[in-house]
Write an enzyme that holds these catalytic residues in place. Structure first.
Site, PDB file in Angstrom:
ATOM      1  N   ASP A 116      31.927  48.342  40.185  1.00  0.00           N
ATOM      2  CA  ASP A 116      31.973  49.755  39.641  1.00  0.00           C
ATOM      3  C   ASP A 116      30.525  49.804  38.769  1.00  0.00           C
ATOM      4  O   ASP A 116      30.792  49.850  37.554  1.00  0.00           O
ATOM      5  CB  ASP A 116      33.155  49.744  38.746  1.00  0.00           C
ATOM      6  CG  ASP A 116      33.346  51.101  38.318  1.00  0.00           C
ATOM      7  OD1 ASP A 116      32.670  52.133  39.009  1.00  0.00           O
ATOM      8  OD2 ASP A 116      34.418  51.465  37.732  1.00  0.00           O
TER       9      ASP A 116
ATOM     10  N   GLY B  39      36.152  61.057  30.814  1.00  0.00           N
ATOM     11  CA  GLY B  39      35.007  61.257  30.458  1.00  0.00           C
ATOM     12  C   GLY B  39      33.919  60.166  29.962  1.00  0.00           C
ATOM     13  O   GLY B  39      32.988  59.981  29.698  1.00  0.00           O
TER      14      GLY B  39
ATOM     15  N   SER C   3      34.101  57.221  31.101  1.00  0.00           N
ATOM     16  CA  SER C   3      33.593  56.248  32.100  1.00  0.00           C
ATOM     17  C   SER C   3      31.936  56.112  32.220  1.00  0.00           C
ATOM     18  O   SER C   3      31.296  57.150  32.157  1.00  0.00           O
ATOM     19  CB  SER C   3      33.633  56.828  33.725  1.00  0.00           C
ATOM     20  OG  SER C   3      35.128  56.545  34.021  1.00  0.00           O
TER      21      SER C   3
ATOM     22  N   SER D   7      34.627  51.028  32.871  1.00  0.00           N
ATOM     23  CA  SER D   7      35.225  51.272  34.362  1.00  0.00           C
ATOM     24  C   SER D   7      36.321  52.065  34.228  1.00  0.00           C
ATOM     25  O   SER D   7      36.380  53.194  34.858  1.00  0.00           O
ATOM     26  CB  SER D   7      35.281  49.967  34.917  1.00  0.00           C
ATOM     27  OG  SER D   7      36.135  50.259  36.274  1.00  0.00           O
TER      28      SER D   7
END
Length: 504
Positions: free
Chosen positions: A249, A328, A330, A345
């Site tokens: 990720d 948001g 992330s 992540s």
């Protein structure tokens, strides 16, 4: 990315991308000034103007007096005043005059008179006329302004013809105007960890960390390779140069020339936390994260090499923390002290009722894409400023193994130029800051030593301003709150001003 055989428990968690909303509906403050202040004002003047230290002092003295002289002459000469300036290589103030009588007045005030054909008032009237014709400028006309030293109005544009058309449209005296060909100006912005960015015009995520290769790292699930991004201000920012999700990720956004990578993370308290390196924190260490939705949140590292199941999409090798996050956040930055750790992540729970989060470790991202982290360490050193605004100093400016460090009036010598190369050491003049004999006791001397990789030479400058040796878990301390020349020791971290340090 490695696959775990030990922590392969599937964890159901929500990826922290904010659902699509109109990008223009969100406003985030522009990043503030660089907290590291890599050069003093005097050093910057020497560097950028090519001056010696003596020339800087002389120039600043004249400049301080010039404001008073300029104000007095402007009032005395009134409409005949023709501007004041410092000519290149000259220390004295120059003042434009339109007659001999005014020249005598200027000389009496201590300035140098320069005969010119136009007063400042006449030049300003020309510039004002161009302002009124601004709607006729077009995109190829870039700037217009009064150049008092040249006694003219300058119009800069992509080409002479565009500038000349604008001058004609303004109905001004062409003899009072000088045309210059220039590049188009552009606004410039900073890349800072934790700030918002927008993907494909409708999805919100947070910046991870700036990289020197141009851009920043973030979460892979925020966008696919080739996806365009806008910055916190909805200005075109860049494109995803690489992205991996699931399995991993992580992603790298390559930004355009309007954006400058900075070694900062937004602390959502009106300031920024400096990034000095990416030394990996241990399980149980405190850690904070920054993101556009929930701001600055902290917790501890709970586990490493975690396999996470995002509704059937597996991601391996993540780190779990007790810091909360929401949609948001992330891609946002995780940091311990001044050491970058990773990018958000996903997580379970929220910041109202509690929960836990997962981050993609940073060093793997840097390795995969061949990136280098933007850090305050850069290539140059900075002073470590503390109690009574004095600096950590190598006595006599002579490096020697076992020489005890002290505080001294701040200066710009190598004896006060400390670097954080990212390996946990703090260095000056080719040697390392060190706790004498590797002691963990209160009162142990803080000294200079040959760099050896010993734990006694590991220091972390925390966001709170504590300079801590992790082996002893004690702070660098100004002994007995002393003044100039006071030696340094380690002591239990008590939060006193004699244990607080900042880079400057």
């Amino acid at each position: 990315m490695r696959f775990s055989m030990l922590t392969g428990v599937a964890v159901l968690a929500a990826a922290l991308v904010l659902p699509p909303v109109p990008a223009q509906a969100v406003t985030v403050p522009e990043p503030g000034p660089d907290p590291s202040r890599a050069a003093t004002a005097e050093q910057a003047l020497q560097r950028d103007l090519g001056l010696t230290a003596t020339e800087v002092r002389v120039r600043q003295a004249h400049e301080a007096a010039a404001s008073v002289v300029e104000r007095r002459l402007r009032a005395g000469l009134a409409d005949r005043f023709a501007g004041a300036w410092f000519a290149p290589g000259e220390a004295r103030l120059a003042v434009g005059v339109v007659n001999d009588a005014d020249a005598a007045v200027v000389r009496a005030a201590g300035a140098v008179p320069v005969p010119v054909p136009r007063s400042e008032r006449q030049l300003t009237a020309t510039k004002d006329a161009l302002d009124r014709a601004a709607h006729r400028a077009g995109k190829d006309v870039h700037t217009w302004y009064v150049d008092v030293a040249a006694n003219t109005v300058v119009v800069s544009a992509a080409g002479r013809s565009a500038a000349e058309r604008f001058v004609k449209a303004g109905a001004v005296d062409a003899g009072a105007v000088r045309v210059a060909v220039s590049e188009a100006p552009r606004t410039l912005y900073d890349i800072r960890g934790g700030d918002q960015y927008v993907i494909n015009g409708n999805t919100l995520c947070s910046v991870g960390f700036s990289v020197n290769n141009g851009g920043f790292v973030t979460a892979g699930h925020c966008g696919g390779t080739g996806s365009p991004t806008l910055g916190y201000n909805n200005v075109s920012q860049g494109t995803f140069a690489g992205s991996s999700f699931p399995g991993n990720d992580y992603a790298w956004v390559r930004t355009n020339g309007n954006w400058t990578p900075r070694p900062w993370v937004n602390n959502y308290g009106g300031g920024s936390v400096p990034v000095a390196g990416s030394q990996e924190a241990v399980v149980g260490a405190s850690i904070c994260r920054s993101g556009r939705t929930t701001g600055w949140r902290c917790g501890v590292v709970q586990a490493k090499n975690v396999t996470v199941n995002y509704s059937g999409s597996l991601v391996h090798g993540l780190t779990q923390t007790s810091a909360c996050a929401e949609g948001g956040d992330s891609g946002g930055a995780y940091i311990t002290g001044d050491q970058a750790q990773g990018v958000t992540s996903g997580g379970a729970g929220n910041c109202s009722n509690g929960g836990h989060t997962f981050y993609q470790p940073l060093n793997e991202i840097l390795s995969v894409y061949g990136l280098t982290l933007t850090t305050t360490g850069g290539g140059g050193g900075s002073r470590l400023i503390g109690w009574q605004d004095r600096c950590i100093d190598i006595p006599d400016g002579i490096p020697a193994d076992g020489k005890r460090l002290r505080v001294w009036d701040c200066n710009t010598t190598p004896a006060q130029s400390w670097t954080f190369p990212g390996d946990g050491t703090v260095r000056a003049m080719g040697m390392c800051m060190d706790v004498a004999w590797g002691s963990t006791a209160n009162g142990a001397a803080i000294q200079l030593a040959n760099c050896s990789g010993n734990p006694a030479q590991q220091f972390v400058l925390s966001a709170a301003g504590d300079l801590v040796n992790p082996q002893s878990n004690k702070c660098v301390d100004v002994t007995s709150w002393g003044g100039n020349g006071t030696e340094l020791q380690q002591w239990d971290c008590l939060g006193g001003a004699n244990q607080k340090w900042r880079r400057g």
